[in-house]
Write a protein that holds these residues in place. Structure first.
Motif, PDB file in Angstrom:
ATOM      1  N   UNK A  72      15.805  30.085 -15.629  1.00 52.30           N
ATOM      2  CA  UNK A  72      15.350  29.285 -16.760  1.00 52.30           C
ATOM      3  C   UNK A  72      14.581  28.062 -16.271  1.00 52.30           C
ATOM      4  N   UNK A  73      15.000  27.472 -15.170  1.00 53.72           N
ATOM      5  CA  UNK A  73      14.301  26.315 -14.600  1.00 53.72           C
ATOM      6  C   UNK A  73      12.885  26.689 -14.187  1.00 53.72           C
ATOM      7  N   UNK A  74      12.717  27.836 -13.559  1.00 54.69           N
ATOM      8  CA  UNK A  74      11.385  28.285 -13.145  1.00 54.69           C
ATOM      9  C   UNK A  74      10.501  28.543 -14.363  1.00 54.69           C
ATOM     10  N   UNK A  75      11.051  29.180 -15.384  1.00 56.53           N
ATOM     11  CA  UNK A  75      10.287  29.412 -16.605  1.00 56.53           C
ATOM     12  C   UNK A  75       9.903  28.089 -17.258  1.00 56.53           C
ATOM     13  N   UNK A  76      10.820  27.122 -17.243  1.00 54.06           N
ATOM     14  CA  UNK A  76      10.519  25.820 -17.836  1.00 54.06           C
ATOM     15  C   UNK A  76       9.361  25.137 -17.114  1.00 54.06           C
ATOM     16  N   UNK A  77       9.241  25.326 -15.805  1.00 57.35           N
ATOM     17  CA  UNK A  77       8.115  24.774 -15.052  1.00 57.35           C
ATOM     18  C   UNK A  77       6.812  25.427 -15.518  1.00 57.35           C
ATOM     19  N   UNK A  78       6.840  26.743 -15.685  1.00 57.27           N
ATOM     20  CA  UNK A  78       5.651  27.468 -16.155  1.00 57.27           C
ATOM     21  C   UNK A  78       5.279  26.998 -17.557  1.00 57.27           C
ATOM     22  N   UNK A  79       6.259  26.889 -18.439  1.00 55.48           N
ATOM     23  CA  UNK A  79       5.994  26.472 -19.809  1.00 55.48           C
ATOM     24  C   UNK A  79       5.517  25.023 -19.883  1.00 55.48           C
ATOM     25  N   UNK A  80       6.041  24.159 -19.021  1.00 51.79           N
ATOM     26  CA  UNK A  80       5.591  22.762 -19.000  1.00 51.79           C
ATOM     27  C   UNK A  80       4.115  22.682 -18.614  1.00 51.79           C
ATOM     28  N   UNK A  81       3.702  23.501 -17.665  1.00 49.93           N
ATOM     29  CA  UNK A  81       2.291  23.528 -17.274  1.00 49.93           C
ATOM     30  C   UNK A  81       1.426  24.033 -18.435  1.00 49.93           C
ATOM     31  N   UNK A 108       9.593  28.016  -3.353  1.00 49.75           N
ATOM     32  CA  UNK A 108       9.662  26.605  -3.688  1.00 49.75           C
ATOM     33  C   UNK A 108       8.270  25.961  -3.745  1.00 49.75           C
ATOM     34  N   UNK A 109       7.378  26.358  -2.835  1.00 50.06           N
ATOM     35  CA  UNK A 109       6.039  25.775  -2.801  1.00 50.06           C
ATOM     36  C   UNK A 109       5.276  26.061  -4.097  1.00 50.06           C
ATOM     37  N   UNK A 110       5.480  27.236  -4.648  1.00 45.27           N
ATOM     38  CA  UNK A 110       4.811  27.580  -5.903  1.00 45.27           C
ATOM     39  C   UNK A 110       5.207  26.609  -7.004  1.00 45.27           C
ATOM     40  N   UNK A 111       6.482  26.328  -7.126  1.00 45.85           N
ATOM     41  CA  UNK A 111       6.959  25.472  -8.205  1.00 45.85           C
ATOM     42  C   UNK A 111       6.600  24.012  -7.973  1.00 45.85           C
ATOM     43  N   UNK A 112       6.504  23.607  -6.723  1.00 45.45           N
ATOM     44  CA  UNK A 112       6.013  22.261  -6.409  1.00 45.45           C
ATOM     45  C   UNK A 112       4.554  22.147  -6.852  1.00 45.45           C
ATOM     46  N   UNK A 113       3.782  23.189  -6.570  1.00 40.74           N
ATOM     47  CA  UNK A 113       2.372  23.199  -6.978  1.00 40.74           C
ATOM     48  C   UNK A 113       2.231  23.187  -8.494  1.00 40.74           C
ATOM     49  N   UNK A 114       3.039  23.977  -9.191  1.00 43.56           N
ATOM     50  CA  UNK A 114       2.992  23.997 -10.652  1.00 43.56           C
ATOM     51  C   UNK A 114       3.348  22.630 -11.217  1.00 43.56           C
ATOM     52  N   UNK A 115       4.335  21.976 -10.620  1.00 39.49           N
ATOM     53  CA  UNK A 115       4.735  20.653 -11.081  1.00 39.49           C
ATOM     54  C   UNK A 115       3.629  19.626 -10.835  1.00 39.49           C
ATOM     55  N   UNK A 116       2.948  19.722  -9.706  1.00 40.36           N
ATOM     56  CA  UNK A 116       1.821  18.824  -9.428  1.00 40.36           C
ATOM     57  C   UNK A 116       0.701  19.020 -10.447  1.00 40.36           C
ATOM     58  N   UNK A 127      -5.057  27.693 -16.405  1.00 36.02           N
ATOM     59  CA  UNK A 127      -4.469  28.744 -17.229  1.00 36.02           C
ATOM     60  C   UNK A 127      -4.886  30.134 -16.748  1.00 36.02           C
ATOM     61  N   UNK A 128      -6.099  30.261 -16.224  1.00 38.50           N
ATOM     62  CA  UNK A 128      -6.544  31.543 -15.668  1.00 38.50           C
ATOM     63  C   UNK A 128      -5.675  31.918 -14.476  1.00 38.50           C
ATOM     64  N   UNK A 129      -5.412  30.951 -13.615  1.00 35.90           N
ATOM     65  CA  UNK A 129      -4.541  31.210 -12.466  1.00 35.90           C
ATOM     66  C   UNK A 129      -3.123  31.527 -12.885  1.00 35.90           C
ATOM     67  N   UNK A 130      -2.632  30.824 -13.892  1.00 34.40           N
ATOM     68  CA  UNK A 130      -1.283  31.075 -14.380  1.00 34.40           C
ATOM     69  C   UNK A 130      -1.190  32.450 -15.031  1.00 34.40           C
ATOM     70  N   UNK A 131      -2.238  32.842 -15.725  1.00 37.22           N
ATOM     71  CA  UNK A 131      -2.262  34.186 -16.324  1.00 37.22           C
ATOM     72  C   UNK A 131      -2.195  35.254 -15.236  1.00 37.22           C
ATOM     73  N   UNK A 132      -2.903  35.034 -14.162  1.00 37.82           N
ATOM     74  CA  UNK A 132      -2.861  35.972 -13.036  1.00 37.82           C
ATOM     75  C   UNK A 132      -1.449  36.029 -12.442  1.00 37.82           C
ATOM     76  N   UNK A 133      -0.833  34.879 -12.283  1.00 37.07           N
ATOM     77  CA  UNK A 133       0.530  34.828 -11.748  1.00 37.07           C
ATOM     78  C   UNK A 133       1.495  35.593 -12.647  1.00 37.07           C
ATOM     79  N   UNK A 134       1.413  35.335 -13.948  1.00 36.56           N
ATOM     80  CA  UNK A 134       2.336  35.982 -14.886  1.00 36.56           C
ATOM     81  C   UNK A 134       2.075  37.482 -14.978  1.00 36.56           C
ATOM     82  N   UNK A 135       0.812  37.886 -14.925  1.00 35.64           N
ATOM     83  CA  UNK A 135       0.513  39.313 -15.080  1.00 35.64           C
ATOM     84  C   UNK A 135       0.803  40.123 -13.818  1.00 35.64           C
TER      85      UNK A 135
END
Length: 124
Positions: free
Chosen positions: A43-52, A1-9, A26-34
């Protein structure tokens, strides 16, 4: 949950701040995704990633990183298979479409600037 709160912030940062830190986000997000893509499941979690990703795409270097992340998801990388699923397919297509639209605008703008420069340059 903390990860998605951080992504939303991060997604909610003002545009001026996003322009300053978009590449790093985006560098940090690339690391997370890879490396930890398996924790993004719904789908909700992916939508948070895509919104960022969407919020950072107006910054040119961040937009390039965004395309690299999308490529990583669609094509995969060394030792990693593609990560397209029913939960992220719609978001992937939407972001690719937006990225293409932004690229089109950038190309048109660059072309107009080139024509203006040519018109302003005296013929020798």
């Amino acid at each position: 949950d903390q990860l998605y709160i951080s992504l939303d912030l991060l997604r909610g940062l003002p545009p001026t701040v996003v322009n300053s830190v978009g590449e790093q986000v985006m560098t940090g997000l690339e690391e997370l995704v890879s490396t930890h893509c398996d924790i993004i499941q719904s789908q909700t979690e992916w939508n948070m990633v895509f919104a960022l990703m969407r919020s950072s795409m107006r910054q040119p270097i961040a937009a390039r990183r965004c395309l690299e992340i999308l490529s990583l998801l669609v094509v995969g990388s060394e030792g990693a298979s593609p990560r397209v699923s029913t939960d992220n397919f719609g978001g992937l297509v939407s972001l690719l479409d937006e990225h293409a639209g932004l690229a089109n605008v950038a190309i048109r703008t660059a072309g107009q600037q080139d024509r203006r420069k040519q018109a302003e340059t005296p013929i020798l």
